[in-house]
Structures are given as C-alpha cells and as structure tokens.
Design a protein around this motif. Structure first.
Motif, PDB file in Angstrom:
ATOM      1  N   UNK A 103      -5.922 -16.841   5.713  1.00  0.00           N
ATOM      2  CA  UNK A 103      -5.720 -17.624   4.902  1.00  0.00           C
ATOM      3  C   UNK A 103      -3.927 -18.267   4.763  1.00  0.00           C
ATOM      4  N   UNK A 104      -3.641 -17.880   5.822  1.00  0.00           N
ATOM      5  CA  UNK A 104      -2.403 -17.531   6.043  1.00  0.00           C
ATOM      6  C   UNK A 104      -1.193 -16.602   6.377  1.00  0.00           C
ATOM      7  N   UNK A 105      -1.634 -15.279   5.870  1.00  0.00           N
ATOM      8  CA  UNK A 105      -0.913 -14.346   5.481  1.00  0.00           C
ATOM      9  C   UNK A 105      -1.007 -13.462   6.957  1.00  0.00           C
ATOM     10  N   UNK A 106       0.219 -12.862   7.729  1.00  0.00           N
ATOM     11  CA  UNK A 106       0.096 -12.132   8.894  1.00  0.00           C
ATOM     12  C   UNK A 106       1.078 -10.904   8.721  1.00  0.00           C
ATOM     13  N   UNK A 107       0.070 -10.438   9.130  1.00  0.00           N
ATOM     14  CA  UNK A 107       0.104  -8.464   9.561  1.00  0.00           C
ATOM     15  C   UNK A 107       0.399  -8.168  10.452  1.00  0.00           C
ATOM     16  N   UNK A 108       2.222  -7.262   9.642  1.00  0.00           N
ATOM     17  CA  UNK A 108       2.820  -7.404  10.289  1.00  0.00           C
ATOM     18  C   UNK A 108       2.469  -5.151  11.488  1.00  0.00           C
ATOM     19  N   UNK A 109       1.130  -5.019  10.745  1.00  0.00           N
ATOM     20  CA  UNK A 109       1.072  -3.712  11.070  1.00  0.00           C
ATOM     21  C   UNK A 109      -0.053  -3.555  10.788  1.00  0.00           C
ATOM     22  N   UNK A 110      -1.306  -3.068  11.303  1.00  0.00           N
ATOM     23  CA  UNK A 110      -2.080  -2.536  11.113  1.00  0.00           C
ATOM     24  C   UNK A 110      -3.195  -3.670  10.708  1.00  0.00           C
ATOM     25  N   UNK A 111      -3.882  -3.018   9.383  1.00  0.00           N
ATOM     26  CA  UNK A 111      -4.809  -4.192   9.346  1.00  0.00           C
ATOM     27  C   UNK A 111      -6.617  -4.370  10.019  1.00  0.00           C
TER      28      UNK A 111
END
Length: 532
Positions: free
Chosen positions: A338-346
């Motif tokens: 839905x458009x979120x951005x993974x800055x780390x991990x995930x």
C-alpha cells in the motif's frame, strides 16, 4: 521453534529454550474439571489469612521481595532462557519492577487498605461516627500473559494477597517456568500453604477459571481469549479486569531532543523483540525533524545485534513462535503493497544452528491508517512511522485506534507535552519516556478503549481487590436526629438546615429567625435519652 511443547497424551507442558531447543522444565497440565476443587482449597485457607491485620500481611510481601533479591541471578537466567530475552532486559524490565512493587505494597499497603474516617455533617447527625473498612473479596484468579511473565502477574498476586484474598494463578503456556518461579517466591515468603494455587493450561483453562467459584478475574493476554473470559464473568456477575494489549503510539514534536528520542524509540520499540506489554508500534513524527530522526532511527536499528540472547552482546532475541513471525511479516508486506517504505529490516532473519523465529528489526516510513500495520496489534520488532504537520494531527491519529494501552509524547516544552497528554485517549501517558512494563508501582497500570478494562497497581489497583464497607457508630441510649415523630417541628427544622447551607444570605438569616426553635427541639431530643 516455540518455547514450549504440549504432550496432550500425558497432560504435560514442556518448556524449552526457543533458540537451543534445550528442555528447561516440564509441568503437569491442570484438567479444567478440577478447577472447582482447586478454588475450594484456596477458599478453605483464605478466611484464616484474612484474619491477619493488613500490616501483618504486608510483611509477607517484603519477604517476597527479599526472595527475588536472594535469587536474582538464578531468576534472571531462568526467565531469560524461557523468554529468549537478554539477561539485562529481564533484570531491568521484570525483576527490578517486581521488587519495587512488592516493597511499595509492603510499605504503603497498610495505609492504602487501612480503615479511613468518613465525615458526616452535623446537620445529618449530631453523634454519629463512620468509617470505611476494606474486606477481602474471597478468591481471585490471575491469568498471565507470555509477554508479561513475572513482574505484572506477581504484582497482581501480591495486591490480592495484601487485601486478604486467596489466589488462583494461571501463567501463559510460554511462561510456565516463570509461573513456577513465582510460586517458589511465594513459598519462600512463608505464606500459608494452599492460599496461592498455581495451575497450568491454555485458553480452555482460562475460561474454566472464569466459570469457577472465584470472585474476580484479572486477565492479561490476547483479545480473543479476553473476550471469552469477560463474557463468562459478566454472565455470572463477577468482576473482571482485562488487559488485552495495546498499539502504543509515540508522538515526536519538532522540539524533541532527537538523539534521546531515537534511543527511546529503539529501547521501547524492540524490547522483548517488540513483544513487551506497552511496546511502541506507531510513531507520529513532526515533519520539521523527520529526515534527521528517520536517518538516526534507521542507523540505530540496523546496529542491533540479533541472535541467541545467552550472548551478552545480543540485543534482540526471537519471536514467540513461527506463527507470530508469519503474522508480523504479513502486516509488513501489506503495508509495503500500500505504499510504505522499508528503511531497514522487513524480513525474517534466520540464524544458523536454530529454527527459532527471528525477525529483523524493522522501520517502516510512509505508514498510513489505511494500512493494517497501523491498526492491528503487531507483537513484533516493527516501528511504523507517519510524518505529521501538526500536534493536533498527531493527537487525532494516535486516538484513531481500538487498542489504547499507553502513549508517549517527546518534546522540550513540558507544558505543551502535558496538554497533549490529557488529550490522548489511553490508559497511561509518558513524557520523554516510554515504559514497556509496569515500572511505576505507585501509579495505575491499565488500558482504555479496546485495550482493556480496569486497572491494577497503585492505590486504585490495591483497593479494587477489596470490598468497601461502611461502618457507623452511634452512642447507645440516644435518639436519632431525624427519627421523628413526624410533624411540623421536624419539617421546619429540616427546612432550616437546608437554608443554613444555602449560598444566599437571606436564606441563612431566615433559617435562624424562623427555624431556631424547631432546631433546638430536635437537637435536645436527639441528645437526650431515647424514648420508647
């Protein structure tokens, strides 16, 4: 690998180290049909315990605190192994709060549960005296959660005991060893045998406890089981206190001290791999410092060491189960779609030599309330961040949640932060801190909205374990002020008393002018010998 296995054929629960798979202990499951008999055993002992003065019962709480101090190293090791959490985390978030709470109960309990005077205005009685006494409820059931294995249930047990109750305690399945250690602390304190009964089992046993002959249930755990327990209690007119978890919010204002706030987010967001009661899951971040804050938060999160918590350098252990890992990953992936951005991990982070459910600590940027990750309990090491343009927007978003346990506000402006705190619809608010555990014994711990019902700890929590009883005393041989006989004298005296308490001068003057004779007659009648 889970921290436990259940052999239903022989009715045993086997507790294991989630990382190594080593067996830590095995405990007999309690058949639900035996709960009635177990409750009766505690009820047989409870009246004798209730005969003790509150101050005498409080001494046992101090002994419980001493038992934890005496076994501090052993308890740290045992709980850390069962929970797969760093030993330092167990020491600071479980053992120290437990000791602090028990000592506070021992020192303040007699004052909080002692009899207190009740003022009676002399217009209602000339000689009556009144007190409120606190009497035990009877037998109380405490149902614990795996994410709160030691300090929280022990505080609830101690509060119930101080008020003179017996206790049935059911720890969560994955905190069975912790439950046994709590029972050992109680035994070392020398409490009467049978007063506190430990039972082991799953959700069916929890519902059986609610159906048993107990006066009150304190439940900490999942919303689904909590609702079942609450329904069983309500249908039988029993008191119930629920804490079914939260989706704690962190509001970061533009004037927040960024390095300290980032440290707080990492600590409170990833404690117990994000599974602690009160862990941060949502961050509402002022746009003015968003870039600086997200950069520092991402760097600090990437630096966390994941692995076997027996290594003192490890800061993050595994999740409770593979099932929980799959749910965490599902919510993260839903947010990404839905458009979120993974800055780390995930993503899952398998570790060599173990099948434990490790998940990489994750920072999500661009989260919105259309995403499940912002609305549903997560129970994992994920911080979802939404950038906001104003404090009012942050408040509105933080309140847009069905699971309201706690929240925190981070700002250099104390008064602005306190104003925001009052607008947040949660059970607890911390300014420039966030507590993933009940670390303030003197204050109440509990949720609002869908996160729970009622509070434990603090003055209100202690008194909720007892029944308030009003007791009055009148001298023998005296009549009652308003006993009669009925007639114009009594009516005029009552009107005079009402007007004497008026805020208008002419009422008070009229009362003395017209009502004084009637007041004198009923006063003399009340102070004189009673007539048959």
């Amino acid at each position: 690998m889970s921290s436990l296995s259940i052999n239903s054929a022989v009715g045993t629960i086997v507790s294991r180290d989630p990382v190594s798979g080593e067996q830590l202990g095995h405990f007999a499951q309690t058949p639900p049909e035996e709960i009635g008999q177990i409750a009766a055993a505690s009820a047989n002992v409870q009246p004798l315990w209730a005969l003790l003065r509150v101050a005498d019962r409080a001494r046992y709480m101090r002994r419980m605190a001493q038992a934890i101090i005496d076994e501090f190293d052993d308890l740290t090791e045992a709980l850390a192994r069962e929970q797969a959490r760093p030993r330092s985390e167990i020491a600071t978030l479980e053992l120290l709060p437990a000791i602090d709470t028990l000592i506070w109960i021992a020192e303040a309990g007699a004052r909080e549960l002692g009899e207190r005077r009740v003022a009676i205005h002399r217009s209602m009685s000339l000689t009556k005296r009144a007190r409120v006494a606190y009497e035990p409820l009877g037998v109380v059931a405490v149902i614990g959660a795996g994410s709160a294995p030691f300090a929280q249930p022990l505080a609830q047990i101690a509060g119930a005991l101080l008020a003179g109750n017996g206790v049935l305690f059911k720890p969560a399945l994955r905190a069975s060893l912790a439950g046994e250690r709590i029972a050992r602390v109680v035994a070392r304190a020398g409490l009467p045998e049978g007063l506190v009964q430990l039972v082991h089992g799953g959700a069916r046993l929890g519902v059986a406890l609610a159906d048993a002959d107990v006066e009150k249930i304190l439940f900490t755990g999942s919303p689904a089981v909590g609702r079942a327990v609450a329904r069983a209690c309500v249908s039988q007119n029993k008191e119930v206190v629920l804490e079914t978890g939260g989706k704690d919010a962190m509001i970061v204002l533009a004037d927040a001290h960024v390095p300290r706030t980032v440290s707080g987010a990492v600590w409170a967001g990833f404690a117990a791999a994000g599974q602690a009661r009160g862990s941060i899951e949502r961050i509402y971040l002022a746009r003015e410092i968003a870039e600086q804050f997200l950069s520092a938060l991402t760097a600090r999160t990437r630096a966390l060491r994941i692995g076997d918590p027996r290594d003192e350098r490890v800061q993050l252990g595994p999740l409770a189960s593979e099932r929980r890992l799959l749910r965490v990953h599902e919510l993260v992936q839903d947010a990404v779609v839905q458009g979120a951005h993974v800055l780390c991990g995930g993503e899952p982070r398998p570790q060599a030599g173990t099948q434990a459910a490790f998940y990489a600590p994750t920072v999500l940027a661009g989260a919105t309330h259309e995403m499940r990750v912002m609305r549903e309990p997560l129970d994992g090491p994920v911080l979802a961040v939404t950038v906001v343009d104003s404090a009012s927007e942050a408040i509105a978003l933080a309140n847009d949640c069905d699971y309201a346990l706690g929240a925190s506000v981070w700002s250099a402006d104390r008064y602005h932060a306190l104003r925001i705190s009052r607008e947040l619809q949660v059970g607890m608010v911390w300014v420039n801190d966030h507590l993933p555990g009940p670390m303030i014994a003197q204050g109440p711990w509990g949720a609002s909205a869908g996160g729970g019902l009622g509070h434990t700890l603090g003055q209100a929590g202690l008194r909720a374990f007892a029944q308030e009883k009003l007791i009055t005393f009148d001298p023998p041989g005296r009549g009652g002020l308003w006993w009669g006989p009925q007639g114009p004298t009594l009516r005029r005296a009552a009107q005079a008393v009402a007007e004497l308490r008026s805020g208008r001068d002419f009422h008070r003057e009229r009362a003395w002018r017209r009502g004084a004779p009637s007041l004198a007659r009923i006063a003399l009648r009340a102070l004189g010998p009673a007539r048959g």
